[in-house]
Scaffold this motif. Structure first.
Motif, PDB file in Angstrom:
ATOM      1  N   LEU A 190       4.738  -3.616  -5.840  1.00 31.83           N
ATOM      2  CA  LEU A 190       4.609  -2.668  -4.743  1.00 31.83           C
ATOM      3  C   LEU A 190       3.343  -1.830  -4.864  1.00 31.83           C
ATOM      4  N   ARG A 191       3.082  -1.322  -6.065  1.00 36.28           N
ATOM      5  CA  ARG A 191       1.971  -0.396  -6.270  1.00 36.28           C
ATOM      6  C   ARG A 191       0.616  -1.089  -6.295  1.00 36.28           C
ATOM      7  N   CYS A 192       0.563  -2.293  -6.853  1.00 37.68           N
ATOM      8  CA  CYS A 192      -0.722  -2.990  -7.012  1.00 37.68           C
ATOM      9  C   CYS A 192      -0.960  -4.022  -5.917  1.00 37.68           C
TER      10      CYS A 192
ATOM     11  N   GLY B 125       0.962  -4.502  -3.124  1.00 37.83           N
ATOM     12  CA  GLY B 125       1.387  -4.135  -1.777  1.00 37.83           C
ATOM     13  C   GLY B 125       2.334  -5.137  -1.164  1.00 37.83           C
TER      14      GLY B 125
END
Length: 199
Positions: A109-111, A113
């Motif tokens: 999710l953070r890297c 997307g």
């Protein structure tokens, strides 16, 4: 018999050589092949190991029995899976698989997307553990929450340059911490058995 053979093969996935050699081999292969997204892969491995250490300590303290080990739970698992779970019947809380899924979902999710992949992986992992009787609902919730908190703390404290900029050596350091935790837990268990025998 086939079930015993399958159980031995499945246990080899969780063997010490596999745990020791797979992450460094994956990191080395990613660098040799020049694959994109290596920072996210390093982050995943780092977060997984960082999360597993407290999970192992919590399992040692809780000693909660798995649902599949109870006589009133109908068998759903494949024979190999059931043999592994029953062999480690008092390691239900918290769920290491849910923690691992969260450790994957967080950088996904953070890297990358990829919210659908992150949420899907987490939900399927948790559902599978519940369906096969490996864990209670509280176990998977606690495992996922523990990994979420560990991942956020690791990003804030250990990876100031950003989660996606995790270096190749980060997972190796985290792996060393897990191995030290396992060794300490084994020593603690050995001392406990010795003390019980002396009573």
């Amino acid at each position: 018999a086939p079930a015993a053979t399958a159980a031995r093969a499945a246990r080899s996935v969780y063997s010490v050589p596999a745990i020791l050699l797979t992450p460094p081999a994956a990191v080395a292969a990613a660098h040799v092949l020049g694959l994109p997204g290596r920072g996210a892969a390093h982050a995943y491995l780092t977060l997984w190991y960082a999360s597993i250490a407290p999970v192992l300590m919590a399992k040692r303290l809780a000693r909660r029995r798995r649902p599949i080990a109870s006589a009133d739970v109908p068998p759903k698992a494949l024979p190999a899976i059931r043999a592994i779970l029953e062999h480690d019947a008092n390691a239900s809380f918290p769920s290491g698989d849910a923690a691992g899924a969260m450790s994957f979902a967080y950088p996904a999710l953070r890297c990358a997307g990829l919210p659908a992949a992150a949420i899907g992986c987490l939900l399927l992992a948790c559902f599978g553990r519940l369906y096969y009787g490996a864990h209670h609902l509280l176990d998977v919730a606690a495992g996922a929450l523990l990994a979420l908190l560990t991942s956020a703390a690791a990003e804030l404290l250990l990876l100031p340059a950003g989660l996606c900029a995790a270096a190749w050596w980060h997972p190796l350091v985290a792996q060393a911490c897990v191995l030290a935790t396992v060794k300490a837990l084994r020593l603690d268990a050995k001392l406990a058995r010795t003390a019980a025998a002396d009573r």
